[in-house]
Design a protein around this motif. Sequence first.
Motif, short mmCIF file in Angstrom:
data_model
loop_
_atom_site.label_atom_id
_atom_site.label_comp_id
_atom_site.label_asym_id
_atom_site.label_seq_id
_atom_site.Cartn_x
_atom_site.Cartn_y
_atom_site.Cartn_z
N ARG A 128 -64.29 -17.56 31.74
CA ARG A 128 -63.68 -17.61 30.40
C ARG A 128 -64.65 -17.05 29.34
O ARG A 128 -64.23 -16.39 28.39
N PHE A 129 -65.95 -17.31 29.51
CA PHE A 129 -66.96 -16.80 28.60
C PHE A 129 -66.98 -15.27 28.63
O PHE A 129 -66.99 -14.61 27.59
N ILE A 130 -66.95 -14.70 29.82
CA ILE A 130 -66.99 -13.24 29.97
C ILE A 130 -65.73 -12.59 29.41
O ILE A 130 -65.78 -11.56 28.74
N ASN B 77 -62.58 -8.01 38.44
CA ASN B 77 -61.99 -9.08 39.25
C ASN B 77 -61.36 -10.19 38.39
O ASN B 77 -60.82 -11.15 38.93
N LEU B 78 -61.41 -10.05 37.08
CA LEU B 78 -60.92 -11.10 36.19
C LEU B 78 -59.73 -10.63 35.38
O LEU B 78 -59.69 -9.49 34.92
N ARG B 79 -58.76 -11.53 35.22
CA ARG B 79 -57.58 -11.18 34.42
C ARG B 79 -57.13 -12.41 33.65
O ARG B 79 -56.88 -13.48 34.23
N ASN B 80 -57.08 -12.28 32.31
CA ASN B 80 -56.51 -13.35 31.48
C ASN B 80 -55.00 -13.36 31.67
O ASN B 80 -54.37 -12.31 31.65
N MET B 81 -54.44 -14.54 31.88
CA MET B 81 -53.00 -14.62 32.06
C MET B 81 -52.48 -15.95 31.55
O MET B 81 -53.22 -16.93 31.44
N LYS B 82 -51.19 -15.97 31.23
CA LYS B 82 -50.54 -17.22 30.83
C LYS B 82 -50.53 -18.17 32.03
O LYS B 82 -50.36 -17.74 33.17
N ALA B 83 -50.67 -19.45 31.77
CA ALA B 83 -50.74 -20.43 32.85
C ALA B 83 -49.48 -20.41 33.71
O ALA B 83 -49.51 -20.74 34.89
N SER B 84 -48.36 -19.97 33.16
CA SER B 84 -47.09 -19.97 33.90
C SER B 84 -46.89 -18.73 34.74
O SER B 84 -45.96 -18.65 35.55
N PRO C 198 -58.44 -16.83 25.60
CA PRO C 198 -57.84 -17.72 24.60
C PRO C 198 -57.53 -19.09 25.21
O PRO C 198 -57.33 -19.21 26.43
N GLU C 199 -57.47 -20.11 24.36
CA GLU C 199 -57.25 -21.49 24.81
C GLU C 199 -55.98 -21.65 25.65
O GLU C 199 -55.92 -22.45 26.57
#
Length: 197
Positions: free
Chosen positions: A163-165, A188-195, A169-170
């Motif tokens: 999350r730091f890298i 290798n990282l992807r921000n996504m909605k929890a759903s 968002p919360e």
Amino acid sequence: MASISLKKKNGSTVDAKIDAEDLQRVLDSGTWFAEWHKDYNSYLVMNYINADNHKEKQSLQSFILEVDPRTPIRHLNGDTLDNRKANLELYNKNSYNDYKELNEETAEVMLMDSHGRNAAKTIIDKADLYRVINNGYPWVYYKVNEKPYAVANTPAGRLYLDRFIMATPEDMIVQHVNLNTLDNRKVNLRNMKASED
């Protein structure tokens, strides 16, 4: 705040920030230049001083804080061209994680267990290395639902390295594309909605 323009090796220029109260002292101390520093993966502001009958480089941050040029100093906001006193902090290297550069793009950061021993490793992009190892807290090995993570325990709570890298968002989570939770390279990282699936 004051801004000074510095020449790089290729002749182009960059601007550095300092406190206005330091401007005259900085200008009076000789010629400053911007030099690429591989450990910071960024430019540092440098000049030459006379030391024991030879020339020695000193950084602007050590000059501003009036400490020995070898004293480790970190830039709180990660910007090595921002040398205002409020952005500079002396730090003890021993309290931060060991790391190793794996190749041109990737580095490996050692994670400690609750006893301060190296327990695991996480890989990150070398471009993130300076920010990661100088975030102010050591990264430790932590398991959630039997999955290992790199976390830092801060006064504001537990901070996850992924999350730091990704500046997640919360209301979002981080997906590790290859399912390796200790692979914290941006590819290798992807921000996504929890759903999201």
